[in-house]
Enzyme design. Sequence first.
Site: not given
Length: 307
Positions: A57, A101, A124
């Site tokens: 990422k 994460q 997200d």
Amino acid sequence: MNSPAHGRLIDGKAIAAQVLAEVREDVAELRAQGLQPALAVVLVGEDPASQVYVRNKVLRAEEAGIRSIEHRLPAQTEQATLLALIERLNDDAEVHGILVQLPLPPHIDENPVLQAIDPAKDVDGFHSDNVGGLSQGRAVLTPCTPAGCLRLLKQTCGELAGKHAVVIGRSNIVGKPMAALLLQADCTVTVVHSRSHDAAALCRQADIVVAAVGRPRMIDASWLKPGAVVIDVGINRIEEHGRTRLVGDVDFASALPLVSAITPVPGGVGPMTIAMLMHNTVSAARQQHISHVAQAAATETACPTTC
Ligand code: NAD
């Protein structure tokens, strides 16, 4: 759709590269206006798979011209410490996207952590404000994997309206938001899950199949209508012929001759997930900039500099 026996690969790597090229252009435009989009990535613990995801990422962000800020916290980090970090990132006007994460270590409760992220920075798309907005059909930050699947489908099928889509799996991360996005695209949507009766028969009615189950090669040709378009989200590690392989939820070899198009695993949905994360970060930065300018204008109107 193409006739059967013309199964073709949906090239996730190529379409992800297109998305990233669009993101780079958007970043250049924002930078020209004095705005540097930035993504904060928070990793708690040393889970090897998570470390790889975070590294990828960060790399993709840098390639796209997005500033990335990594926060690596030890596995024993207390929930309160993590929440305090999120609060600081929420308040930092130079951070536009915040990604925690997953999975988090077992002693940390995931839900309050995800809820602590400012919905405007929730790249997200897991905050309940964004989940609710998606189900109401509002333009919100949307979970990256289903958003990537939708982009693959739009580029493969063109118009989606009226098509019957079957989503296999109902997780909060993939299945449910995927169903909401397909509904928003005017598909007729069926969600099949572990308690569905005769899932294969339901799936055989589908023009579009999105498989997000996590069971290697569960969906074979007997589940599919000739000419269907298949998006395989599953990533399953199996031992075969003495080596470790990644396979999807769809039995690719049996499906390929029957379908009109299908994503491979790897190289299908996977690359799209990161590309859509970058897309979300730029959207978040643009939206925050617009809100900031509007707020400044409102303050100026309420209290002109002469007051
Ligand atoms: P999950 O375990 O949270 O959900 C699986 C879903 O499958 C459940 O809703 C369950 O009801 C359904 N299911 C289980 N058995 C079934 C059966 N026999 N018939 C019909 N439905 C059944 O998983 P998830 O997080 O949604 O992930 C699904 C898969 O997608 C996994 O392989 C995961 O690794 C992969 N994944 C890939 C990406 C990517 O970027 N490519 C991103 C997220 C998840």
